[in-house]
Design a protein around this motif. Structure first.
Motif, short mmCIF file in Angstrom:
data_model
loop_
_atom_site.label_atom_id
_atom_site.label_comp_id
_atom_site.label_asym_id
_atom_site.label_seq_id
_atom_site.Cartn_x
_atom_site.Cartn_y
_atom_site.Cartn_z
N PRO A 168 54.77 53.28 26.52
CA PRO A 168 55.14 51.36 27.07
C PRO A 168 56.42 51.09 27.77
O PRO A 168 56.25 50.19 29.23
CB PRO A 168 54.96 50.52 26.54
CG PRO A 168 54.69 51.42 24.74
CD PRO A 168 54.51 52.87 25.30
N GLY A 169 57.37 52.15 27.33
CA GLY A 169 58.96 51.54 28.27
C GLY A 169 59.07 52.21 28.99
O GLY A 169 59.21 51.81 29.69
N HIS A 170 58.34 53.47 29.13
CA HIS A 170 58.20 54.35 30.44
C HIS A 170 57.90 53.47 31.89
O HIS A 170 58.05 53.22 32.05
CB HIS A 170 57.95 55.43 30.76
CG HIS A 170 58.86 56.26 29.68
ND1 HIS A 170 60.01 56.36 28.92
CD2 HIS A 170 58.76 57.61 29.17
CE1 HIS A 170 60.38 56.97 28.44
NE2 HIS A 170 60.07 58.55 28.24
N ASN A 171 56.37 52.75 31.70
CA ASN A 171 56.06 51.88 32.55
C ASN A 171 55.99 50.71 32.86
O ASN A 171 56.46 50.59 33.74
CB ASN A 171 54.30 52.15 31.81
CG ASN A 171 53.04 53.00 31.54
OD1 ASN A 171 53.59 53.60 32.34
ND2 ASN A 171 52.56 53.83 30.64
N GLN A 172 56.60 49.90 31.53
CA GLN A 172 57.55 49.03 31.97
C GLN A 172 58.68 49.19 33.34
O GLN A 172 58.77 48.30 34.50
CB GLN A 172 58.60 48.21 30.70
CG GLN A 172 59.33 46.60 30.97
CD GLN A 172 59.63 46.58 29.57
OE1 GLN A 172 59.86 47.73 28.59
NE2 GLN A 172 59.98 45.49 29.56
N GLY A 209 59.26 51.04 21.31
CA GLY A 209 58.31 51.52 22.16
C GLY A 209 58.50 50.55 23.91
O GLY A 209 57.75 51.49 24.47
N SER A 210 60.33 49.90 22.99
CA SER A 210 60.62 49.20 25.31
C SER A 210 61.83 49.58 25.36
O SER A 210 63.01 49.89 24.16
CB SER A 210 59.74 48.15 24.92
OG SER A 210 60.09 47.64 26.29
N ILE A 211 62.46 49.13 26.07
CA ILE A 211 63.76 48.75 26.19
C ILE A 211 64.32 48.02 25.49
O ILE A 211 64.21 46.94 25.07
CB ILE A 211 63.69 48.88 28.05
CG1 ILE A 211 63.43 47.35 27.52
CG2 ILE A 211 63.32 49.47 28.88
CD1 ILE A 211 63.67 46.88 29.38
N LYS A 248 66.91 44.11 29.38
CA LYS A 248 65.76 43.34 29.51
C LYS A 248 66.56 41.89 30.23
O LYS A 248 65.61 41.46 31.10
CB LYS A 248 64.85 42.95 28.74
CG LYS A 248 63.79 42.05 28.68
CD LYS A 248 62.39 42.37 29.86
CE LYS A 248 61.53 41.81 30.16
NZ LYS A 248 61.50 40.29 30.32
N TYR A 301 55.10 60.30 21.66
CA TYR A 301 55.80 58.84 22.93
C TYR A 301 54.92 58.50 23.88
O TYR A 301 53.99 57.65 24.38
CB TYR A 301 56.67 58.46 23.08
CG TYR A 301 56.71 57.15 23.65
CD1 TYR A 301 57.21 55.92 22.66
CD2 TYR A 301 57.54 57.32 24.75
CE1 TYR A 301 57.43 54.80 23.80
CE2 TYR A 301 57.64 55.95 25.97
CZ TYR A 301 57.91 54.66 25.34
OH TYR A 301 58.24 53.52 25.63
N ILE A 314 64.47 54.10 23.53
CA ILE A 314 63.74 53.12 23.68
C ILE A 314 63.34 52.72 21.88
O ILE A 314 63.63 53.36 21.41
CB ILE A 314 62.38 54.01 23.72
CG1 ILE A 314 62.06 54.47 24.71
CG2 ILE A 314 60.53 53.65 22.85
CD1 ILE A 314 61.97 53.32 25.89
#
Length: 192
Positions: free
Chosen positions: A144-148, A86-88, A93, A137, A83
């Motif tokens: 946010p990254g897990h949800n994405q 906060g994201s991938i 992506k 987190y 992460i």
């Protein structure tokens, strides 16, 4: 039950701790009798930018074609990545932007807001490292990254159930702590 498993490392550094976790997973899953294919996006040759969105076809590079075929072959997908912000990572992506296209991962229905999930019938496991404590987190940042990954990419294309394993904080972790996380990944690979 024997499974076809595809493991994708989303870290751009093919010698990263994420890559090490993936290699351990592959080794143990293969020892358990599963057919396993490993792909490291950091070694793949492709442009991660979808230059024209879905308005114009962009030819897929051979490495992307190979990975897409493996995903169709697979019954279980494993993504190993960090992460960042906060994201991938951007590379991961970009991989989704370029490969999970209409007609492959999903299909819009004519004159409808609904879609068909073309990758249904597969499960996934997300193995995620982070410098943030996983509890922080989850409860403060709201994942946010897990949800994405889980909701707006994989489930949107029909992939479920999805398990998530979060390991962190990686920065400053001891060799003993990293070994515990590696053993947790090995335990998951034994149970797949």
């Amino acid at each position: 039950m024997k499974k076809n498993i595809v493991v994708i490392v989303g870290h751009p550094d093919s010698n990263s701790y994420c890559a090490s976790l993936a290699e351990n997973y592959v080794k143990v899953a293969a020892e358990k009798g599963h057919d396993v294919k490993l792909f490291k996006l950091g070694d793949a040759n492709f442009d991660p930018i979808l230059h024209h969105g879905h308005n114009q076809r962009q030819e897929l590079e051979p490495d992307l074609v190979t990975i897409r075929e493996a995903i169709l072959w697979a019954s279980h997908l494993v993504f190993v990545y960090p992460i960042w912000w906060g994201s991938i990572p951007a590379l991961l992506k970009g991989f989704f932007d370029r490969t999970f296209l209409p007609g492959y991962a999903f299909s819009y229905r004519k004159n409808s807001v609904w879609w068909d999930r073309l990758l249904a019938g597969r499960s996934a496991h997300l193995i995620v490292t982070m410098d943030t404590p996983p509890w922080y987190y989850r409860w403060i940042y709201k994942m946010p990254g897990h949800n994405q990954m889980k909701i707006t990419i994989l489930e949107w294309c029909g992939i479920k159930p999805i398990k998530i394993s979060s390991f962190g904080p990686l920065r400053g972790s001891s060799p003993e702590q990293r070994e515990k996380w590696t053993q947790a990944v090995i335990k998951h690979a034994r149970k797949v």
